[in-house]
Each structure stands twice: as structure tokens, then as C-alpha cells.
Design a protein around this motif. Structure first.
Motif, PDB file in Angstrom:
ATOM      1  N   LYS A   1       0.839  -1.115   0.026  1.00 29.65           N
ATOM      2  CA  LYS A   1      -0.001  -0.068  -0.173  1.00 29.65           C
ATOM      3  C   LYS A   1       0.684   1.321  -0.151  1.00 29.65           C
ATOM      4  CE  LYS A   1      -3.688  -2.114   0.003  1.00 29.65           C
ATOM      5  NZ  LYS A   1      -3.727  -2.559  -1.438  1.00 29.65           N
ATOM      6  N   ILE A   2       1.780   1.328   0.732  1.00 28.59           N
ATOM      7  CA  ILE A   2       2.862   2.466   0.822  1.00 28.59           C
ATOM      8  C   ILE A   2       3.734   2.452  -0.133  1.00 28.59           C
ATOM      9  CG2 ILE A   2       2.602   2.928   3.358  1.00 28.59           C
ATOM     10  CD1 ILE A   2       5.286   1.508   3.608  1.00 28.59           C
ATOM     11  N   GLY A   3       4.016   1.235  -0.835  1.00 24.58           N
ATOM     12  CA  GLY A   3       4.937   1.429  -2.142  1.00 24.58           C
ATOM     13  C   GLY A   3       6.246   1.316  -1.811  1.00 24.58           C
ATOM     14  N   ALA A   4       6.657   0.611  -0.708  1.00 23.31           N
ATOM     15  CA  ALA A   4       8.258   0.655  -0.297  1.00 23.31           C
ATOM     16  C   ALA A   4       8.899  -0.668  -0.896  1.00 23.31           C
ATOM     17  CB  ALA A   4       8.226   0.257   1.251  1.00 23.31           C
ATOM     18  N   VAL A   5       9.946  -0.240  -1.189  1.00 21.15           N
ATOM     19  CA  VAL A   5      10.927  -1.403  -1.939  1.00 21.15           C
ATOM     20  C   VAL A   5      10.962  -2.475  -0.863  1.00 21.15           C
ATOM     21  CG1 VAL A   5      13.047  -1.856  -2.640  1.00 21.15           C
ATOM     22  CG2 VAL A   5      12.238   0.426  -3.287  1.00 21.15           C
ATOM     23  N   PRO A   6      10.780  -3.608  -1.291  1.00 17.65           N
ATOM     24  CA  PRO A   6      10.615  -4.502  -2.479  1.00 17.65           C
ATOM     25  C   PRO A   6       9.186  -4.663  -2.877  1.00 17.65           C
ATOM     26  CG  PRO A   6      11.265  -5.989  -0.728  1.00 17.65           C
ATOM     27  CD  PRO A   6      11.185  -4.677  -0.267  1.00 17.65           C
ATOM     28  N   PHE A   7       8.232  -3.671  -2.320  1.00 17.94           N
ATOM     29  CA  PHE A   7       6.705  -4.233  -2.510  1.00 17.94           C
ATOM     30  C   PHE A   7       6.349  -3.223  -3.637  1.00 17.94           C
ATOM     31  CE2 PHE A   7       7.536  -5.056   1.844  1.00 17.94           C
ATOM     32  CZ  PHE A   7       7.753  -6.493   1.811  1.00 17.94           C
ATOM     33  N   HIS A   8       7.119  -2.479  -4.354  1.00 17.81           N
ATOM     34  CA  HIS A   8       6.942  -1.375  -5.101  1.00 17.81           C
ATOM     35  C   HIS A   8       6.449  -1.331  -6.427  1.00 17.81           C
ATOM     36  CE1 HIS A   8      10.822  -2.243  -6.254  1.00 17.81           C
ATOM     37  NE2 HIS A   8      10.483  -1.793  -7.292  1.00 17.81           N
ATOM     38  N   ALA A   9       6.668  -2.902  -6.819  1.00 23.66           N
ATOM     39  CA  ALA A   9       6.556  -3.005  -8.452  1.00 23.66           C
ATOM     40  C   ALA A   9       5.426  -2.359  -9.188  1.00 23.66           C
ATOM     41  CB  ALA A   9       6.687  -4.403  -8.772  1.00 23.66           C
ATOM     42  N   TRP A  10       4.086  -2.214  -8.530  1.00 21.28           N
ATOM     43  CA  TRP A  10       3.051  -1.959  -9.169  1.00 21.28           C
ATOM     44  C   TRP A  10       3.076  -0.294  -9.532  1.00 21.28           C
ATOM     45  CZ3 TRP A  10      -0.344   1.617  -6.651  1.00 21.28           C
ATOM     46  CH2 TRP A  10       0.074   1.693  -5.109  1.00 21.28           C
ATOM     47  N   ILE A  11       4.264   0.387  -8.711  1.00 23.28           N
ATOM     48  CA  ILE A  11       3.901   1.737  -8.539  1.00 23.28           C
ATOM     49  C   ILE A  11       4.103   2.484  -9.933  1.00 23.28           C
ATOM     50  CG2 ILE A  11       4.793   3.853  -7.391  1.00 23.28           C
ATOM     51  CD1 ILE A  11       3.911   2.862  -5.125  1.00 23.28           C
ATOM     52  N   PRO A  12       5.138   2.319 -10.463  1.00 23.92           N
ATOM     53  CA  PRO A  12       5.387   3.196 -11.622  1.00 23.92           C
ATOM     54  C   PRO A  12       4.358   3.154 -12.564  1.00 23.92           C
ATOM     55  CG  PRO A  12       7.170   2.113 -11.080  1.00 23.92           C
ATOM     56  CD  PRO A  12       6.224   1.601 -10.249  1.00 23.92           C
ATOM     57  N   ASP A  13       3.958   1.863 -12.946  1.00 26.30           N
ATOM     58  CA  ASP A  13       2.932   1.740 -14.154  1.00 26.30           C
ATOM     59  C   ASP A  13       1.724   2.062 -13.751  1.00 26.30           C
ATOM     60  OD1 ASP A  13       5.153   0.813 -15.914  1.00 26.30           O
ATOM     61  OD2 ASP A  13       4.539  -1.342 -15.059  1.00 26.30           O
ATOM     62  N   THR A  14       1.167   1.930 -12.513  1.00 23.72           N
ATOM     63  CA  THR A  14      -0.065   2.374 -12.065  1.00 23.72           C
ATOM     64  C   THR A  14      -0.235   4.053 -12.160  1.00 23.72           C
ATOM     65  OG1 THR A  14      -0.210   0.399 -10.824  1.00 23.72           O
ATOM     66  CG2 THR A  14      -1.739   2.113 -10.215  1.00 23.72           C
ATOM     67  N   TYR A  15       1.107   4.487 -11.653  1.00 24.81           N
ATOM     68  CA  TYR A  15       0.800   5.811 -11.419  1.00 24.81           C
ATOM     69  C   TYR A  15       1.057   6.627 -12.853  1.00 24.81           C
ATOM     70  CZ  TYR A  15       2.115   6.349  -6.340  1.00 24.81           C
ATOM     71  OH  TYR A  15       1.728   6.398  -5.095  1.00 24.81           O
ATOM     72  N   HIS A  16       1.649   5.861 -13.924  1.00 24.53           N
ATOM     73  CA  HIS A  16       1.588   6.575 -15.026  1.00 24.53           C
ATOM     74  C   HIS A  16       0.447   6.451 -15.763  1.00 24.53           C
ATOM     75  CE1 HIS A  16       4.156   6.376 -19.223  1.00 24.53           C
ATOM     76  NE2 HIS A  16       3.187   7.344 -18.866  1.00 24.53           N
ATOM     77  N   GLY A  17      -0.215   5.136 -15.753  1.00 22.93           N
ATOM     78  CA  GLY A  17      -1.322   4.902 -16.456  1.00 22.93           C
ATOM     79  C   GLY A  17      -2.813   5.427 -16.085  1.00 22.93           C
ATOM     80  N   ALA A  18      -2.825   5.776 -14.540  1.00 19.84           N
ATOM     81  CA  ALA A  18      -4.015   6.179 -13.849  1.00 19.84           C
ATOM     82  C   ALA A  18      -4.262   7.569 -14.456  1.00 19.84           C
ATOM     83  CB  ALA A  18      -3.841   5.867 -12.352  1.00 19.84           C
ATOM     84  N   PRO A  19      -5.516   7.979 -14.336  1.00 20.16           N
ATOM     85  CA  PRO A  19      -5.846   9.448 -14.478  1.00 20.16           C
ATOM     86  C   PRO A  19      -5.009  10.319 -13.623  1.00 20.16           C
ATOM     87  CG  PRO A  19      -7.910   8.094 -14.584  1.00 20.16           C
ATOM     88  CD  PRO A  19      -6.685   7.153 -14.393  1.00 20.16           C
ATOM     89  N   THR A  20      -4.479  11.158 -13.933  1.00 19.94           N
ATOM     90  CA  THR A  20      -3.390  11.998 -13.063  1.00 19.94           C
ATOM     91  C   THR A  20      -4.163  12.476 -11.839  1.00 19.94           C
ATOM     92  OG1 THR A  20      -2.839  12.890 -15.069  1.00 19.94           O
ATOM     93  CG2 THR A  20      -1.664  13.822 -12.915  1.00 19.94           C
ATOM     94  N   PRO A  21      -5.445  12.774 -11.851  1.00 18.21           N
ATOM     95  CA  PRO A  21      -6.044  13.357 -10.214  1.00 18.21           C
ATOM     96  C   PRO A  21      -5.989  11.831  -9.371  1.00 18.21           C
ATOM     97  CG  PRO A  21      -7.338  14.145 -11.891  1.00 18.21           C
ATOM     98  CD  PRO A  21      -6.502  13.468 -12.523  1.00 18.21           C
ATOM     99  N   VAL A  22      -6.380  10.678 -10.139  1.00 18.48           N
ATOM    100  CA  VAL A  22      -6.175   9.484  -9.341  1.00 18.48           C
ATOM    101  C   VAL A  22      -5.163   9.251  -8.859  1.00 18.48           C
ATOM    102  CG1 VAL A  22      -6.824   6.806  -9.377  1.00 18.48           C
ATOM    103  CG2 VAL A  22      -8.314   8.825 -10.445  1.00 18.48           C
ATOM    104  N   THR A  23      -4.048   9.535  -9.567  1.00 16.06           N
ATOM    105  CA  THR A  23      -2.536   9.332  -9.093  1.00 16.06           C
ATOM    106  C   THR A  23      -2.014  10.168  -8.051  1.00 16.06           C
ATOM    107  OG1 THR A  23      -1.902   9.033 -11.682  1.00 16.06           O
ATOM    108  CG2 THR A  23      -0.179   9.175 -10.176  1.00 16.06           C
TER     109      THR A  23
END
Lengths: 498, 568
Positions: free
Chosen positions: A220-242
């Protein structure tokens, strides 16, 4: 004020903000489908009104020191819960204001968007109050459910769908880990409420159980090594959702982490400090180094968010009352700077239609206000005085050095310098490079309001932090009972607001 | 107004910057006059504190204290002593002069003045902070405006355009940009400056945090820490804690000074910066290093300072010689002045390293004197660049026909930089050399050699710029004629020569700050030498104290004699 275990009407007072918000959510939904001609931005203002009333209600609770527990300790409303709820609601309000323009990009379900945002906020408010493992699980899933939909809201955009799918698969996986961890912990101790676990023995089952719970909160907090979803999700999501994703769930998850580490696991502190130190060092270093190579501003902010989480974890690794103060303060500073930075990203992408760092060329000539705001937000994230981020970082370092975490501090300090490089690269594009297309960029009213609130927060917290430190110190007073006294005694300040 | 003078000095530029935000760039005159009046308030108030400072009373005066954070033990604690006062004055003079020097900037005037004011205010803030937190706060705050000033209004060095490959622009924007050491672009200079200074600033911050933790006092107050904190004899990593803290603080702050191996950001930064920024940068920003070392290392760790200061004495030789030779061979006016600055900062380190009343006073006066001299040089290099768009010495020449006023001032500035009698630099240099001779004769000889080198490269540059055949390309160049253009130079010349002829008040003020500091450092007996018995230690301390108080008076008469001889 005491509360009996039997539910009474006065007990429900503690749930008033959540109950009110649930009703309001239904009202917004009903208004949406019963008045289809209504411009959707009215719905946004309607939701904001409800959130503001809830915020006012929480403020009233805080001033009158209303606190207590419900449902056999499953739900707790203390000052820390109020703090996190205020942060979450503040973030939600700013996100809704920042999405008003952006929502026009959605082809369908524009009205439901606001309902989903408020629903996610509602889930996170329960997370802030979760006081046992079952309510953690339920509220966490409740909050994430809204986000699964929100991330893939751009139906025709492949990146958004990809981000949503990644988020969903990993999120469900994390939920599985969480459920398994909870079952292990319950099997070992027979207890679910955090404050009952303090006397537990460190059996292997318990350790594994808590590691699983930590892993799923790490997602949930996106700490390494549990961060793998963060970049793609942040990139793809609508910016307000990001924007929303980058602050609110992290804050809510930190509320749970604080309760777990400083209440339930406080007796095992020597065991978990090294775990947190390792995760913190990895998050900071990985986030900052990978951020250097980014060309997309949303990905850059995603990686910088990973690094910021590493910074917050320094405070958790300190494991003291002061460490928890520092975490709360840092999250407050991070709220304004991060939402502000994303608001600028939204405003620029409304005008240009892209979020590459190259598109920020000569922003200073196109819109001096946006460039200046972005400059301050990025510098606050980097930790440059006199901005809020600097005080937050210093607060965390002071808390950590009192516990003697020298390596961690040294790594944190080096990371400040690394992060300064990539933030300054954006500054360079905005200020030093000349624009390709010098046409000015317009900003809508609500967006301006969001940026002004972000600027005000960043500057006021940085220049005059005393009221905010008083607030966070009084919000975490409960930990003083569990955590041993820190190296130095903190002189008591006057209670906030009497 | 008296007691609030420091607040005026510090907050006038901030208020000016805040006011400028609400002014449009379309009214350049209004923008300039707001900036100038903010700087003027600062200048008047710092002249006031300079003359109202009572050297007989000594200590910290004009003290202001506001609690800022109870939990962290931070208060906005301002005050100046004899060391801070002249530096505050130098900063506000250079800010005021810098605003007039950059009067003709047309691109984004408003932003330029906002960042210049913030830069100067942050610098001034360091000079008056009595709280470690705020010292670091202002120190770090002064770095970011430099980035924007260099990047937005700076200039590439001449070779830069030739070095650009067809796709150069793209490559410089990438990761490789930071490793692109051949690049002389202003972006590179700005980024290098910020990263270098921030990297060493966090080293110093680590030292400050260690001081905070091990004092156990939960305060950042320098005065409390220097009286009560004790870091001696805590073994860490095979040495003692005080040494580790001292090394962290010293090298952290020496990077901005810049001491020899840590200097490389500085000439590049000077060369890229616009004139007013170079003036503030070389004039006062570099002194933040020495000043912070004095405030933190000297005040809080006096015994360690005495033990470890020879490090500085060794490194300063390299500073002087290396900077001097590079300046001699450099072809770019700003590189020459930049390397000369970093060479001259070696003298300050020499004075500080000798740790006696005369040499440390000399070091402090040198900081003030160098601010004026280098300020003038950079202002004039900036003027020449504005007129000719060239900083390449071989291609210039014969400009004295076109700009007699500038070349006259340039001669004065060279004289000041060399340390001719009659300028305040002479007093500073003679104090450093006389004071350090007993302890570091080799370094003093090197310093003398450095003076000869200074003479050589400054005269070479003067000949290259102003004499010899004139390049017809620059026949359109003209002199500084208007009052606005002449005022900054006249102010700096007047200050430099004025204090050279009447140095006594400056000297008294500086001595009142240096004396208690040096007597603290020389008086304390190291535990190892004091023996086991407390009685021995106590006796030694009192006898040292009497000898220290005796020696306070002796050198004054001696130096004033030297001064008198020097003037004749």
C-alpha cells in the motif's frame, strides 16, 4: 468520557463523520442519476461540501477531545485517528477540486467518479480508525476497491487499463498475504486487537504472520521491495487519481503501521528495527536513483514517492514517540507538496496533453505562476529550507539520531543530494530552457485554488511549524504509554485550541 | 530602532522579494527601485549596527530571540559579535552594489531581483544566526537561488559553443549530463555548484546532528552548547567523537570556502554567473564557509580545533599556490578572478589556523577586505563582458581608451586585491602574515609567494584588457557614465580605501569578537596533558588565563605600531 460496551446512540457519535459521509455519498449518487442534465462539476462541489462538513465535524471532535472505542475495540477514535482522517479528507477535497477539468476526458460515468473518490476516502477513514486486524483487513479492502475502478477510469487508454490490471492483481495478492498473516497471528496469539498483543511471545508463526502483514502494507505504501506496481499504475492512472493514490492510501496505511509497530509489536522493537532500516534504505536509494532516469513527470513523481516513503520509514524505524510525531509531520508536509506538484502536472497536461518532462521546457515563460509553484513543491519534496519538506526531513532525522540510527541517517542525507539532482532537472527545463511553443497556459479557478492551498501549506508549515508540531505531538500522545520515554524529555506544550 | 536592527537587515530583502512578486515585469523601473530600496534599508541598518556595536562591551549584541519549535529546541536566535558585524556589513554593501551593477538586466528583471534578494538575505541570515539549526537553514537556503541565477541569467564560457556536438543539446539533458566534465555550459556549472554544496552541506548537517544528540541538551542554541556541551573522550570508531564531529563540520563547511581539494565548483560557478551573482558569491557566499567553521567548530569544539586546525594550515598552502597558478594561466577574465578568490581564501584559512589574536583578526578583516576587492573585480569584468560580450583576455585589449573610469577603478581593485598599503586588504594581509609567522613560517613564505603571483596575474589581466592595441570589433564599447553605473564601484572603492586609512573601528570590532574566541581555544588545557589530578588542571587553567588576559593588550599596541609603519 467513558463509553459502555453496549451500543448507545451517544456511542454512534464517534462514527458520526463516517455515517454522515455515507449518507452524503448516497445523496450525491441520487442527485447524479435523478438530475442527468446537471453539469457534473456541480456534483464535485456537492461532494466537496459534504467532505468539508465532515472535516468540520472532525475538527469539533479534536477541539473537544472526543475519543473512544467502538465494537469491542475494533474501531478507535483517538486524536491520531482524527489527524489521519483530516489528512485523508483534505487530500480528497483537493483531489476533487483538481479533477473537475480532467473529468471531461472521461467518456462515461463522470458523475460516478466523484462517488468513487468519496467512497475510497470513506474506506481510508475506517483504516485510520482500525484497531484490530479484522477491521484492518475489511477497511483496507474497502478503500482499495474504489481505487481499482478509479485507476482504470480512462477506458480507451491502454496505459490506464494496464495500470489498473497490475494494481488489481498485485492488490489482490497483497490482500491474500494480509489474510494469511492475520490468520497466522490469530492462531498464535488468539487475539486480534493490537493493544492485547503486547504480551505475546515471538514464536516463528507470529513473526511470519507479521512479516506477511507488513508485506501487504508495504504494497500500500509502495516501499521497496513491494513497489513494483507503483510506476506503471501511477503512469497509467488518470492524473487526479494518481494524486489521490500518492498520498491518501499511504497516510492511511501509515496509521495502521504506527498502531502495529508502536502498540502491538512494541516489545519486539529490537527485532523489527533492522527490518525497517533495510526497507527504508532500499526505498530511498532505489527510488531516488531510478527517478534520475525518468522522462515522464508522473513516473518521476512515482519514484520520488517511493523515496519519500523510505524517508517516512526512518521515523518508524526510530520507533519512539518522537519518531511517530515526525512521521505525522512529514506526511502533512508531503500532502501539500505532492498534491501541489500533481496539480501543476494536471494543469500543464490540460494545456499540452502530455506529461513528459521535456514538455516543461520554458514553463516559466508560458506561465510564471505554474513554474514558480512547481519549483516550490519540488524543492519542498527535495527538502530545501524554508519549505515544509525541510522541516519534515529534519524532524525525522532528529528523531532517528536520538535512537542512534547513524547509517540510516547518513543514507538519508546522501539521498537528499541525489534527489536534488532530478528535481533540479525539472527546474532546469522550466526555468533555463526556452519554450518551443511560447503560448501562455491558462489555469482554471478550482485548479488555482488547489495550487494556492498547496503553496500556503508548504510555506506556512516551513516558516512557522510550531502549531503543526504541537498538533502532531498531541495527536500521538497515546504512544507515550507504549513506547519508553525518548532520550530527552519533551517539554509539554499548551493543548491545542484549549 | 536600535535593538531591532538585525531584523531590519535580515527581513528587508525578504520583504522586498515578497513585494516584487506582486509587481509586473512591465514596470522595470518600479521593480528596480523596490529592490534597491530593500537593499538600502538593509545597508543603512547594517551601517548602524557596525557603528553602534560596542567593542568595549564585546560579546553578542542586538540579540533577538523568538521561540520557533519547542519540540526540537529551535529558536530564531539572532545576534552579531565582532566577527559577524563586518561580514553583515560586507553582505549588505555587496547586495546594494549588486543591484546597481545588474541595473541593465532586461530578461525577467523581476525574477532576477527576487532571487538576488533571497540569496543575499540568506547569506546575511547565516552571519547573524546563534542557533545551529538556523545557521544551516540559511546556509542551505542560499544555495538554490544560485542555481536559478546561474542558469537563467548566466553565460556559457567561450569554448562551450565550439564543444557542442550536433546533438549536444539532447545529450546534455540526459543522465550523461552530470558526467559531462568537458562541458562549460552554465547549466553544468549551476548543477555542479548546487550538488557539490548540498553534498557537503549534508556532511556538516551530520556533524550538527551529532552535536545535537551527544550534547543531550535538546537544543540547537550555540551559546548553550558552547558552555555546556562536552564531546571529549567519547571513543568512536577508533578515535574520539569530538574529532569526528570536527572533521564533518570543518570539511562540510570548507567546501564553500573553498578549501583546496574541494574548490572545483567555485571557478566554474563564478564564470557562469552574472556579475552581481559573482560579486555576492565570491564576496560573501564563500565566507559562509569560514564563518560557519568559526561559529560551529571553533565555538563548540575549541580543544579539538587546536588539535586539528593544522589540517587547514597544510591545505591552505595548496589553495594559495594552486589557485594562483591556474589564475595565471587562465584566459577567461572570470576564471582569473574566480581562481584568485579561491587562492585568496587560503590566506583566511592560514590566519584561522595560526589561532592567535592577530592572525584570526587578520583572517576576519581579510574576509571583509576581500569581499570589497573581489566585488569590484567581478563588477568590472561584468561591465567589460556586457560591452564586448567577451571574456577572452587575448581577444580584448586597449579598452582604457574607451572606458577610462572603469580602467581607473580596475587599477584600484587590483591594488586592493594585491594588498597595497592604503587599502584595507593590506591591513588584513599584514595581520595574517605577522600573526602566523611564529607558528607556520613555511606557509607564510608560500603566502608571500602567493602575493607575488596575485600581482602577476592581475597585472597580466589588466594589460590584456585595458592596454595594448585595441580590437576594432569592440570600438562601440563605452564607459560607465551614469551615476547608476558608477555608484556601485565608487561605494566599494570608498569602503576599501576608507577602511584602509581609518581601520581602527573595524579593527576594534573584530578584536572584540576574536579575543574571547581565541582565549577560549588557547586557554583550555587538554585532558591528556593536564595529568590525573584535578588540582594540576585547575592550576594550569588559571595561570593560562592570566597569561591570556595579559596578552590581550600587548598585541594591540604592537599591531597599531605595525599599522602606523605600514602607512608611512
Amino acid at each position: 468520557m467513558t463509553f459502555s460496551l453496549n451500543m448507545t446512540v451517544s456511542d454512534l457519535l464517534l462514527l458520526l463523520p463516517e455515517i454522515f459521509l455515507t449518507c452524503w455519498l448516497c445523496v450525491v449518487l441520487i442527485v447524479d442519476f435523478s438530475l442527468p442534465r446537471l453539469p457534473k462539476e456541480r456534483l464535485a462541489y456537492l461532494s466537496v461540501a459534504g467532505l468539508v462538513v465532515t472535516l468540520g465535524c472532525l475538527g469539533w471532535f479534536d477541539l473537544n477531545h472526543i475519543s473512544g472505542t467502538l465494537f469491542g475495540n475494533m474501531f478507535v477514535l483517538d486524536r491520531m485517528a482524527i489527524f489521519f482522517k483530516v489528512v485523508i479528507l483534505g487530500a480528497t477535497i483537493l483531489v476533487i477540486l483538481a479533477s473537475i477539468e480532467y473529468v471531461n476526458r472521461f467518456t462515461l460515468f463522470r458523475g460516478e467518479y466523484y462517488c468513487l473518490v468519496v467512497m475510497a476516502a470513506l474506506g481510508m477513514m475506517f483504516m485510520a480508525s482500525a484497531n484490530d486486524l479484522l477491521s484492518v483487513f475489511v477497511s483496507l479492502e474497502f478503500a482499495t476497491l474504489g481505487f481499482y475502478v478509479l485507476v482504470s477510469y480512462l477506458r480507451d487508454d491502454l496505459a490506464s487499463n494496464e495500470g489498473g490490471l497490475k494494481f488489481f492483481i498485485l492488490g489482490v495478492f497483497a490482500a491474500g498475504l494480509l489474510a494469511y498473516g492475520i490468520s497466522l497471528v490469530y492462531g498464535e496469539t488468539g487475539k486480534l486487537v493490537f493493544s492485547d498483543m503486547t504480551s505475546a511471545q515471538a514464536t516463528p508463526g507470529l513473526v511470519i504472520g507479521f512479516l506477511l502483514i507488513f508485506a501487504s502494507l508495504g504494497f500500500k505504501i509502495g516501499a521497496v521491495p513491494f513497489h513494483a506496481w507503483i510506476p506503471d499504475t501511477y503512469h497509467g492512472a488518470p492524473t487526479p487519481v494518481t494524486t489521490f493514490l500518492s498520498i491518501a492510501p499511504k497516510a492511511a496505511a501509515f496509521a495502521i503501521l504506527l498502531r502495529i509497530f508502536l502498540v502491538a509489536l512494541v516489545t519486539f522493537k529490537p527485532l523489527w528495527v533492522s527490518l525497517l532500516v533495510a526497507v527504508s534504505i532500499l526505498s530511498m536509494t532505489y527510488g531516488n536513483i531510478v527517478a534520475i532516469a525518468q522522462r515522464n513527470i508522473k513516473r518521476l513523481l512515482a519514484y520520488s514517492g517511493i523515496a519519500q516513503v523510505g524517508n517516512v520509514l526512518i521515523g518508524l524505524a526510530a520507533g519512539t514517540k518522537m519518531g511517530s510525531d515526525a512521521i505525522l509531520f512529514y506526511l502533512l508536509a508531503y500532502l501539500f507538496a505532492n498534491i501541489g506538484a500533481f496539480a501543476v502536472v494536471i494543469a500543464v497536461s490540460q494545456a499540452i496533453g502530455r506529461d513528459e518532462i521535456e514538455d516543461y521546457r520554458g514553463l516559466n515563460r508560458r506561465s510564471p505562476f505554474l513554474a514558480f509553484a512547481m519549483l516550490l513543491f519540488l524543492l519542498s519534496l527535495a527538502g530545501v529550507p524554508p519549505l515544509a519538506g525541510f522541516i519534515g526531513k529534519l524532524y525525522i532525522f532528529v528523531a532517528a539520531i536520538k535512537e542512534g540510527l547513524y547509517t540510516l541517517i547518513a543514507v538519508g542525507l546522501i539521498n537528499i543530494v541525489i534527489s536534488m539532482y532530478y528535481y533540479l532537472i525539472v527546474v532546469k527545463q522550466m526555468y533555463i530552457n526556452e519554450p518551443v511553443d511560447p503560448s501562455p497556459i491558462g489555469i482554471s479557478g478550482p485548479m488555482k485554488a488547489v495550487i494556492y492551498i498547496g503553496l500556503a501549506g508548504t510555506l506556512v508549515i516551513g516558516i512557522y511549524p510550531q502549531p503543526f508540531t504541537d498538533w502532531v505531538v498531541s495527536a500521538t500522545l497515546m504512544f507515550a504509554n507504549f513506547v519508553g520515554p525518548s532520550a530527552t524529555v519533551i517539554p509539554p506544550g499548551p493543548p491545542l485550541g484549549g | 530602532m536600535g535593538e531591532y536592527a538585525l531584523l531590519y537587515i535580515l527581513f528587508a530583502p525578504f520583504a522586498g522579494a515578497l513585494g516584487l512578486i506582486f509587481v509586473s515585469n512591465r514596470q522595470p523601473l518600479l521593480v528596480r527601485s523596490i529592490a534597491a530600496s530593500a537593499a538600502c534599508v538593509s545597508l543603512v541598518a547594517s551601517l548602524y549596527i557596525f557603528y553602534a556595536y560596542d567593542p568595549a562591551k564585546g560579546g553578542f549584541q542586538f540579540v533577538q530571540r523568538f521561540e520557533w519549535s519547542r519540540q526540537l529546541g529551535i529558536s530564531l536566535y539572532l545576534g552579531v559579535d565582532g566577527i559577524g558585524t563586518p561580514l553583515v556589513l560586507a553582505s549588505s554593501i555587496l547586495l546594494f552594489a549588486g543591484i546597481f551593477v545588474s541595473w541593465h538586466i532586461k530578461d525577467r528583471t523581476k525574477e532576477f531581483y527576487i532571487w538576488l534578494l533571497i540569496l543575499a538575505a540568506a547569506t546575511i541570515g547565516v552571519f547573524m544566526s546563534l542557533d545551529l539549526f538556523f545557521l544551516y537553514f540559511f546556509y542551505e537556503m542560499s544555495v538554490i537561488p544560485m542555481y536559478l541565477l546561474l542558469g537563467m541569467w548566466g553565460s556559457h564560457t567561450k569554448k562551450y559553443l565550439e564543444m557542442t556536438d550536433p546533438e549536444g543539446l539532447k545529450r546534455r539533458d540526459s543522465v550523461g549530463f552530470i558526467l559531462n566534465f568537458g562541458s562549460n555550459s552554465k547549466e553544468y556549472a549551476a548543477m555542479k555548484l548546487v550538488l557539490f554544496l548540498s553534498a557537503f552541506a549534508v556532511v556538516a548537517l551530520m556533524g550538527i546532528l551529532l552535536i545535537y544528540k551527544y550534547s543531550g541538551l535538546n537544543t540547537f542554541d550555540i551559546l548553550v552548547l558552547r558552555e555546556q556541551a562536552n564531546f571529549m573522550n567519547i571513543p568512536v570508531l577508533g578515535t574520539t567523537l569530538d574529532k569526528i564531529i570536527w572533521v564533518l563540520v570543518f570539511f562540510g563547511f570548507a567546501s564553500i570556502a573553498p578549501l583546496w581539494p574541494l574548490h572545483s565548483w567555485s571557478p566554474v560557478g563564478h564564470a557562469a554567473a552574472p556579475a552581481a551573482t559573482s560579486m555576492l558569491h565570491a564576496g560573501v557566499l564563500m565566507k559562509l564557509g569560514h564563518f560557519s567553521i568559526i561559529r560551529v567548530a571553533f565555538e563548540i569544539l575549541p580543544e579539538t580545533t587546536r588539535e586539528l586546525m593544522p589540517i587547514a594550515a597544510v591545505l591552505c598552502m595548496f589553495s594559495i599556490i594552486y589557485g594562483g597558478f591556474v589564475a595565471f594561466y587562465a584566459k577567461d577574465t572570470k576564471y582569473v578572478i574566480g581562481y584568485s578568490s579561491s587562492s585568496h581564501m587560503g590566506y583566511v584559512f592560514l590566519g584561522m589556523a595560526a589561532l592567535n589574536y592577530i592572525s584570526v583578526s587578520g583572517a576576519v578583516i581579510y574576509m571583509f577586505a576581500h569581499a570589497m576587492a573581489t566585488g569590484m573585480l567581478f563588477a568590472m569584468a561584468g561591465w567589460v563582458y556586457d560591452q564586448t560580450h567577451s571574456r577572452d583576455i587575448p581577444s580584448l585589449g586597449g579598452l582604457s581608451n574607451k572606458m577610462p573610469f572603469i580602467s581607473a577603478c580596475f587599477i584600484v581593485a587590483c591594488m586592493a586585491s594585491i594588498g597595497m598599503p592604503g587599502t584595507v586588504n593590506f591591513i588584513a594581509e599584514i595581520l595574517i602574515i605577522v600573526g602566523s609567522w611564529n607558528k607556520y613560517p613555511v606557509q607564510v613564505i608560500v603566502a608571500m609567494l602567493g602575493i607575488v603571483l596575485t600581482l602577476a596575474y592581475l597585472f597580466k589581466m589588466m594589460r590584456g584588457l585595458f592596454y595594448g592595441p585595441m580590437n576594432q570589433k569592440y570600438s562601440h564599447a563605452h564607459d560607465a557614465i551614469s551615476t547608476v553605473d558608477r555608484l556601485p564601484l565608487l561605494i566599494m572603492v570608498a569602503v576599501s580605501v576608507g577602511f584602509g586609512i581609518f581601520p581602527m573601528h573595524l579593527y576594534d570590532v573584530v578584536r572584540s569578537g576574536v579575543d574571547p574566541l581565541v582565549s577560549r581555544i588557547t586557554r583550555v588545557v587538554p585532558v591528556a596533558e593536564a595529568g590525573e589530578e584535578l588540582g594540576v588542571r585547575g592550576k594550569a587553567t588559571t595561570s593560562e588565563k592570566t597569561s591570556a588576559s595579559l596578552s590581550v593588550h600587548k598585541p594591540i599596541s604592537y599591531t597599531s605600531q605595525v599599522l602606523r609603519e605600514g602607512r608611512e
